[in-house]
Design a protein around this motif. Sequence first.
Motif, PDB file in Angstrom:
ATOM      1  N   MET A 242       0.834  -1.198   0.000  1.00  0.00           N
ATOM      2  CA  MET A 242       0.000   0.000   0.000  1.00  0.00           C
ATOM      3  C   MET A 242       0.870   1.249   0.000  1.00  0.00           C
ATOM      4  O   MET A 242       1.987   1.233   0.505  1.00  0.00           O
ATOM      5  N   SER A 243       0.333   2.323  -0.532  1.00  0.00           N
ATOM      6  CA  SER A 243       1.078   3.583  -0.548  1.00  0.00           C
ATOM      7  C   SER A 243       1.223   4.154   0.853  1.00  0.00           C
ATOM      8  O   SER A 243       2.190   4.858   1.148  1.00  0.00           O
ATOM      9  N   ILE A 244       0.249   3.877   1.734  1.00  0.00           N
ATOM     10  CA  ILE A 244       0.382   4.218   3.147  1.00  0.00           C
ATOM     11  C   ILE A 244       0.694   2.925   3.888  1.00  0.00           C
ATOM     12  O   ILE A 244      -0.122   2.007   3.946  1.00  0.00           O
ATOM     13  N   ALA A 245       1.888   2.853   4.459  1.00  0.00           N
ATOM     14  CA  ALA A 245       2.349   1.604   5.077  1.00  0.00           C
ATOM     15  C   ALA A 245       1.912   1.466   6.527  1.00  0.00           C
ATOM     16  O   ALA A 245       1.817   0.344   7.038  1.00  0.00           O
ATOM     17  N   TRP A 246       1.669   2.599   7.196  1.00  0.00           N
ATOM     18  CA  TRP A 246       1.313   2.557   8.622  1.00  0.00           C
ATOM     19  C   TRP A 246       0.611   3.842   9.006  1.00  0.00           C
ATOM     20  O   TRP A 246       0.856   4.900   8.429  1.00  0.00           O
ATOM     21  N   SER A 247      -0.290   3.737   9.993  1.00  0.00           N
ATOM     22  CA  SER A 247      -0.930   4.932  10.535  1.00  0.00           C
ATOM     23  C   SER A 247      -1.397   4.643  11.951  1.00  0.00           C
ATOM     24  O   SER A 247      -1.564   3.482  12.344  1.00  0.00           O
ATOM     25  N   CYS A 248      -1.611   5.702  12.722  1.00  0.00           N
ATOM     26  CA  CYS A 248      -2.089   5.532  14.092  1.00  0.00           C
ATOM     27  C   CYS A 248      -2.839   6.766  14.550  1.00  0.00           C
ATOM     28  O   CYS A 248      -2.718   7.851  13.968  1.00  0.00           O
ATOM     29  N   VAL A 249      -3.619   6.575  15.612  1.00  0.00           N
ATOM     30  CA  VAL A 249      -4.297   7.674  16.297  1.00  0.00           C
ATOM     31  C   VAL A 249      -3.871   7.606  17.759  1.00  0.00           C
ATOM     32  O   VAL A 249      -3.926   6.538  18.380  1.00  0.00           O
ATOM     33  N   SER A 250      -3.422   8.738  18.308  1.00  0.00           N
ATOM     34  CA  SER A 250      -2.928   8.777  19.689  1.00  0.00           C
ATOM     35  C   SER A 250      -3.614   9.885  20.477  1.00  0.00           C
ATOM     36  O   SER A 250      -4.152  10.836  19.913  1.00  0.00           O
ATOM     37  N   ARG A 251      -3.563   9.731  21.797  1.00  0.00           N
ATOM     38  CA  ARG A 251      -4.037  10.780  22.702  1.00  0.00           C
ATOM     39  C   ARG A 251      -2.941  11.055  23.723  1.00  0.00           C
ATOM     40  O   ARG A 251      -2.530  10.164  24.469  1.00  0.00           O
ATOM     41  N   ASP A 252      -2.458  12.273  23.738  1.00  0.00           N
ATOM     42  CA  ASP A 252      -1.392  12.663  24.658  1.00  0.00           C
ATOM     43  C   ASP A 252      -0.212  11.696  24.623  1.00  0.00           C
ATOM     44  O   ASP A 252       0.331  11.292  25.658  1.00  0.00           O
ATOM     45  N   GLY A 253       0.168  11.285  23.422  1.00  0.00           N
ATOM     46  CA  GLY A 253       1.322  10.407  23.256  1.00  0.00           C
ATOM     47  C   GLY A 253       1.028   8.934  23.437  1.00  0.00           C
ATOM     48  O   GLY A 253       1.928   8.099  23.259  1.00  0.00           O
ATOM     49  N   ILE A 254      -0.202   8.565  23.785  1.00  0.00           N
ATOM     50  CA  ILE A 254      -0.586   7.162  23.969  1.00  0.00           C
ATOM     51  C   ILE A 254      -1.266   6.660  22.702  1.00  0.00           C
ATOM     52  O   ILE A 254      -2.309   7.192  22.302  1.00  0.00           O
ATOM     53  N   ILE A 255      -0.689   5.663  22.056  1.00  0.00           N
ATOM     54  CA  ILE A 255      -1.275   5.120  20.829  1.00  0.00           C
ATOM     55  C   ILE A 255      -2.541   4.341  21.178  1.00  0.00           C
ATOM     56  O   ILE A 255      -2.498   3.341  21.898  1.00  0.00           O
ATOM     57  N   LEU A 256      -3.669   4.798  20.667  1.00  0.00           N
ATOM     58  CA  LEU A 256      -4.951   4.142  20.924  1.00  0.00           C
ATOM     59  C   LEU A 256      -5.234   3.051  19.907  1.00  0.00           C
ATOM     60  O   LEU A 256      -5.826   2.016  20.242  1.00  0.00           O
ATOM     61  N   ALA A 257      -4.844   3.278  18.660  1.00  0.00           N
ATOM     62  CA  ALA A 257      -5.051   2.280  17.601  1.00  0.00           C
ATOM     63  C   ALA A 257      -4.042   2.531  16.496  1.00  0.00           C
ATOM     64  O   ALA A 257      -3.699   3.679  16.200  1.00  0.00           O
ATOM     65  N   GLU A 258      -3.567   1.459  15.888  1.00  0.00           N
ATOM     66  CA  GLU A 258      -2.642   1.579  14.761  1.00  0.00           C
ATOM     67  C   GLU A 258      -2.869   0.430  13.787  1.00  0.00           C
ATOM     68  O   GLU A 258      -3.434  -0.608  14.136  1.00  0.00           O
ATOM     69  N   ALA A 259      -2.425   0.633  12.549  1.00  0.00           N
ATOM     70  CA  ALA A 259      -2.552  -0.396  11.523  1.00  0.00           C
ATOM     71  C   ALA A 259      -1.407  -0.238  10.536  1.00  0.00           C
ATOM     72  O   ALA A 259      -0.921   0.869  10.304  1.00  0.00           O
ATOM     73  N   GLY A 260      -0.981  -1.341   9.960  1.00  0.00           N
ATOM     74  CA  GLY A 260       0.091  -1.305   8.978  1.00  0.00           C
ATOM     75  C   GLY A 260       1.049  -2.467   9.156  1.00  0.00           C
ATOM     76  O   GLY A 260       0.868  -3.309  10.047  1.00  0.00           O
ATOM     77  N   GLU A 261       2.060  -2.508   8.328  1.00  0.00           N
ATOM     78  CA  GLU A 261       3.061  -3.559   8.418  1.00  0.00           C
ATOM     79  C   GLU A 261       4.401  -3.042   7.906  1.00  0.00           C
ATOM     80  O   GLU A 261       4.453  -2.099   7.116  1.00  0.00           O
ATOM     81  N   ASP A 262       5.458  -3.678   8.386  1.00  0.00           N
ATOM     82  CA  ASP A 262       6.795  -3.254   7.990  1.00  0.00           C
ATOM     83  C   ASP A 262       7.130  -3.818   6.611  1.00  0.00           C
ATOM     84  O   ASP A 262       6.473  -4.739   6.113  1.00  0.00           O
ATOM     85  N   ASP A 263       8.187  -3.279   6.000  1.00  0.00           N
ATOM     86  CA  ASP A 263       8.587  -3.731   4.672  1.00  0.00           C
ATOM     87  C   ASP A 263       9.611  -4.857   4.718  1.00  0.00           C
ATOM     88  O   ASP A 263      10.135  -5.271   3.685  1.00  0.00           O
ATOM     89  N   GLY A 264       9.912  -5.341   5.915  1.00  0.00           N
ATOM     90  CA  GLY A 264      10.877  -6.421   6.051  1.00  0.00           C
ATOM     91  C   GLY A 264      12.280  -5.948   6.361  1.00  0.00           C
ATOM     92  O   GLY A 264      13.129  -6.738   6.773  1.00  0.00           O
ATOM     93  N   SER A 265      12.540  -4.656   6.156  1.00  0.00           N
ATOM     94  CA  SER A 265      13.872  -4.116   6.418  1.00  0.00           C
ATOM     95  C   SER A 265      13.881  -3.151   7.600  1.00  0.00           C
ATOM     96  O   SER A 265      14.919  -2.585   7.927  1.00  0.00           O
TER      97      SER A 265
END
Length: 230
Positions: A1-24
């Motif tokens: 995907m053109s967007i590999a990862w994204s997240c939503v945080s509150r005051d620095g605390i990640i509430l939800a994230e999605a994506g995957e690494d490229d292996g490197s």
Amino acid sequence: MSIAWSCVSRDGIILAEAGEDDGSGNVIKTAKKINKMKPTGGWEKTRSLRSCSYRGLKFHVHEHTSEIDDCSSNVLVWTFCCVYRPSELSEDLAKAFLTKLVYVTEPLRKMPWWREGGLLSAQQSFAPTLQQQMESVQRDARISILRQHVDEIKAIMASNIANILERGERIESLEEQAEQLKKMSSVFKKKSKQLKRMQQWQNAKYGVVLGTAITGAVGAIVIPPLIALL
């Protein structure tokens, strides 16, 4: 995907994230870097490096809490991050993606598990929606490219017609050019309807997922976190 990862945080605390690494490790490296950048009143972004084909982008919403709930801080800072490939997606489209997340999460940000929950408290309910929004960027980009292509073709053909008139060529040639222009418009209209139906179907699926998130029900899709637990 053109967007590999994204997240939503509150005051620095990640509430939800999605994506995957490229292996490197490039996606994880960029995600951690953009996530650690201090919030400002505008956009933050990582610099492009030759050794990394990804770029990080981040936006914040500063919310005054005095009229909503009793928090230790007078301001909640909501953070929207993404890591994308600039070779596949423009910065403007990446910004449009994060801006859409701001509006999509607006009703959810009033929920207790969003306002007070800990690390990944919205992962199960919102990560599938986040993943879907990431995938929809590809479709939105294709629509934009299609429109740009049709507009360019129309401009070229309009210029051709003008040149024909200036040269005084036969009316048959002019009619042929006009017919081609009409066909191009018809094809674009057909493609737009197909893409619109696809988008309506995606929005319908999103509505189901969003409803699930609001009621706090258990999501059917499990999206594993990428950097929150590192």
